[in-house]
Design a protein around this motif. Sequence first.
Motif, PDB file in Angstrom:
ATOM      1  N   LEU A 157       0.867  -1.172  -0.029  1.00  0.00           N
ATOM      2  CA  LEU A 157       0.025   0.060   0.103  1.00  0.00           C
ATOM      3  C   LEU A 157       0.921   1.300  -0.191  1.00  0.00           C
ATOM      4  N   LEU A 158       0.700   1.870  -1.107  1.00  0.00           N
ATOM      5  CA  LEU A 158       1.595   3.221  -1.068  1.00  0.00           C
ATOM      6  C   LEU A 158       0.815   4.416  -0.433  1.00  0.00           C
ATOM      7  N   VAL A 159       1.568   5.167   0.585  1.00  0.00           N
ATOM      8  CA  VAL A 159       0.958   6.311   1.163  1.00  0.00           C
ATOM      9  C   VAL A 159       1.473   7.528   1.072  1.00  0.00           C
ATOM     10  N   GLY A 160       0.562   8.777   0.713  1.00  0.00           N
ATOM     11  CA  GLY A 160       1.132   9.767   0.486  1.00  0.00           C
ATOM     12  C   GLY A 160       0.655  10.842   1.471  1.00  0.00           C
ATOM     13  N   ASP A 161       1.245  11.826   1.690  1.00  0.00           N
ATOM     14  CA  ASP A 161       0.885  12.779   2.884  1.00  0.00           C
ATOM     15  C   ASP A 161       0.315  14.186   2.166  1.00  0.00           C
ATOM     16  N   ILE A 162      -0.928  14.283   2.177  1.00  0.00           N
ATOM     17  CA  ILE A 162      -1.509  15.453   1.612  1.00  0.00           C
ATOM     18  C   ILE A 162      -1.351  16.511   2.364  1.00  0.00           C
ATOM     19  N   ASP A 163      -1.136  16.767   3.766  1.00  0.00           N
ATOM     20  CA  ASP A 163      -1.149  17.751   4.627  1.00  0.00           C
ATOM     21  C   ASP A 163       0.454  18.604   4.354  1.00  0.00           C
ATOM     22  N   ARG A 164       1.116  18.039   3.773  1.00  0.00           N
ATOM     23  CA  ARG A 164       2.441  18.869   3.478  1.00  0.00           C
ATOM     24  C   ARG A 164       2.226  19.168   1.810  1.00  0.00           C
ATOM     25  N   GLY A 165       1.366  19.051   1.296  1.00  0.00           N
ATOM     26  CA  GLY A 165       1.183  19.365  -0.293  1.00  0.00           C
ATOM     27  C   GLY A 165       1.550  18.418  -1.186  1.00  0.00           C
ATOM     28  N   GLY A 166       1.131  18.463  -2.481  1.00  0.00           N
ATOM     29  CA  GLY A 166       2.016  17.854  -3.738  1.00  0.00           C
ATOM     30  C   GLY A 166       1.628  16.409  -3.449  1.00  0.00           C
ATOM     31  N   VAL A 167       0.440  15.758  -2.829  1.00  0.00           N
ATOM     32  CA  VAL A 167       0.095  14.490  -2.795  1.00  0.00           C
ATOM     33  C   VAL A 167       0.201  13.854  -4.050  1.00  0.00           C
ATOM     34  N   PHE A 168      -0.577  14.407  -5.125  1.00  0.00           N
ATOM     35  CA  PHE A 168      -0.682  13.770  -6.210  1.00  0.00           C
ATOM     36  C   PHE A 168       0.564  13.553  -7.113  1.00  0.00           C
ATOM     37  N   ALA A 169       1.314  14.578  -6.991  1.00  0.00           N
ATOM     38  CA  ALA A 169       2.705  14.362  -7.934  1.00  0.00           C
ATOM     39  C   ALA A 169       3.310  13.404  -7.401  1.00  0.00           C
ATOM     40  N   SER A 170       3.409  13.582  -5.976  1.00  0.00           N
ATOM     41  CA  SER A 170       4.247  12.460  -5.112  1.00  0.00           C
ATOM     42  C   SER A 170       3.917  11.015  -5.433  1.00  0.00           C
ATOM     43  N   LEU A 171       2.617  10.775  -5.432  1.00  0.00           N
ATOM     44  CA  LEU A 171       2.278   9.347  -5.610  1.00  0.00           C
ATOM     45  C   LEU A 171       2.508   9.096  -6.931  1.00  0.00           C
ATOM     46  N   LEU A 172       2.096   9.698  -8.083  1.00  0.00           N
ATOM     47  CA  LEU A 172       2.400   9.581  -9.356  1.00  0.00           C
ATOM     48  C   LEU A 172       3.893   9.315  -9.595  1.00  0.00           C
ATOM     49  N   GLY A 173       4.671  10.387  -9.191  1.00  0.00           N
ATOM     50  CA  GLY A 173       6.113  10.361  -9.444  1.00  0.00           C
ATOM     51  C   GLY A 173       6.923   8.923  -8.867  1.00  0.00           C
TER      52      GLY A 173
END
Length: 526
Positions: A157-173
């Motif tokens: 399960l890949l987890v991204g943190d939206i509170d710090r911003g850029g979550v969609f870019a970090s997931l995709l990247g």
Amino acid sequence: MVLGTSSHVGKSLLTAALCRIFAQHGHRVAPFKSQNMSLNSAATIEGLEIGRAQALQAEAAGVAPSVHMNPILIKPSGGNSSQVVVRGKIWGRVTAAEYHQRRVEELLPIVRESYNALAAEYDVVILEGAGSPAEINLKQHDIANIRMAEMADARCLLVGDIDRGGVFASLLGTLELLEPKERELVRGFAINKFRGDASLLEPGVHTIEDRVQKPCLGVIPYVHSLVLEEEDSLGLPVVTQAQWTSGLDRSSHRRLRVAVIALPSFSNFTDFDSLRSEASVSLLFCRTAEAIAQADVVIVPGSKQTVDDLLWMRSQGLDVAIQKHAQTSLVVGICGGMQMLGETITDPLGMEHDGTVAGLCLLPIQTTMQADKVTRNVKGKMAAAALFGQSITDCQLSGYEIHIGQTSYQSETTHFAVLFSERGTADTSKDGCVSIDMHVFGTYLHGIFDEDSFRHQFLRAARSFHGLSAPRDLHLWKQLREDSLNRLARTVEDALDMEMIFDWVGLPYKKTASEIHSHLREGTAG
């Protein structure tokens, strides 16, 4: 396996939540992190050292922490080198380049053995990654992420943190930087620490699902006021000195101002979580003489590089500020902090810093660094019936020791505590030291404030010393932690597609009785 798009996206607490959820559903579950880089550590029952996050995850799972849950612990030592702890004991000190280029492959069989030991004993193992699996400069020798997932045949399960911003870019990247076979191991993703209107997030979620052809298993809300330790210093609360001192309340009911020195090699900062939770305390991690002057209690905490941090304090003038403070107010030293408050620290083997350095001379002790590390859980009691010159009742202590220094005490020393190992009372020993004027004490015990009995009496004594009223409300720390773990687990269970996660490990998912009852109550109220 819980992977993250970066450090501090919430992997550790999410792993703890999943451990609690599987345990609540009747399964024997264990956490596992092959390689952890952290200055926060804990002692197992056997007296071995592991990452503090894995100890918390074991607590969430309701099992005893084991070195197999964190076979490799890397403790940064400064100068681009780190102390490497393997299965709970010091293995050596290496540079980052040497570790990644030469040592990783040497340690891989140990990692495999530890994982297999857990897999043979438990129904479910929840693995936690480290940093990001897409660190392409280090991936060839990365044994904490994709290689571990392959070894364990784990569903990720890949987890991204939206509170710090850029979550969609970090997931995709992150997914784009993985090789196709590696990408297949990631079964889905989740967004963590969300605040706001979830409907505004949906278009982005659907877009990423379409781009990566993987499902979003849920959006986890930001969970406020958890009293659970963070993995690294990024989790330290950001409280400025201006906020701390603004509008200083001079009433007897004001908060006790506690200043903890934020050393460059600050270790086990979680020692102060229980103090911070108390309504009668205002705690600041500080680096200025001004804050020390305004504090009621100054605490010099544990350090990975004790002498280097002592020399840093001296360069900042903090040593003089603490010495001046101790003349009329209160000072506490924890582990390395106690060593700094003594007369000398000698390091003949160069374990941390060559030679002998003078301490702050607030306690009549001398410390010699040694090759072997003391690591143990202990219980005990206060050696005297007074603290800071204030009378206290019989006060029980508990905590853990993790240090390489051997401290010698003068014959007339007033010790702080009498300790015995959690295995029994046969190896009773004396711990710490109290100054003649009782303004200063030091102890080797980490986690000492987590014991309700001691923390409550510490606060009463410190407040009484300063002419403040007794605290009106006092917390029960262990109950607060249990409540936090259960609240975190409920939030995660409500947010994620648990049927899919349970299916990943081949188990059927059924709502627990408490969850069903909760939903029925909500339906009735509606």
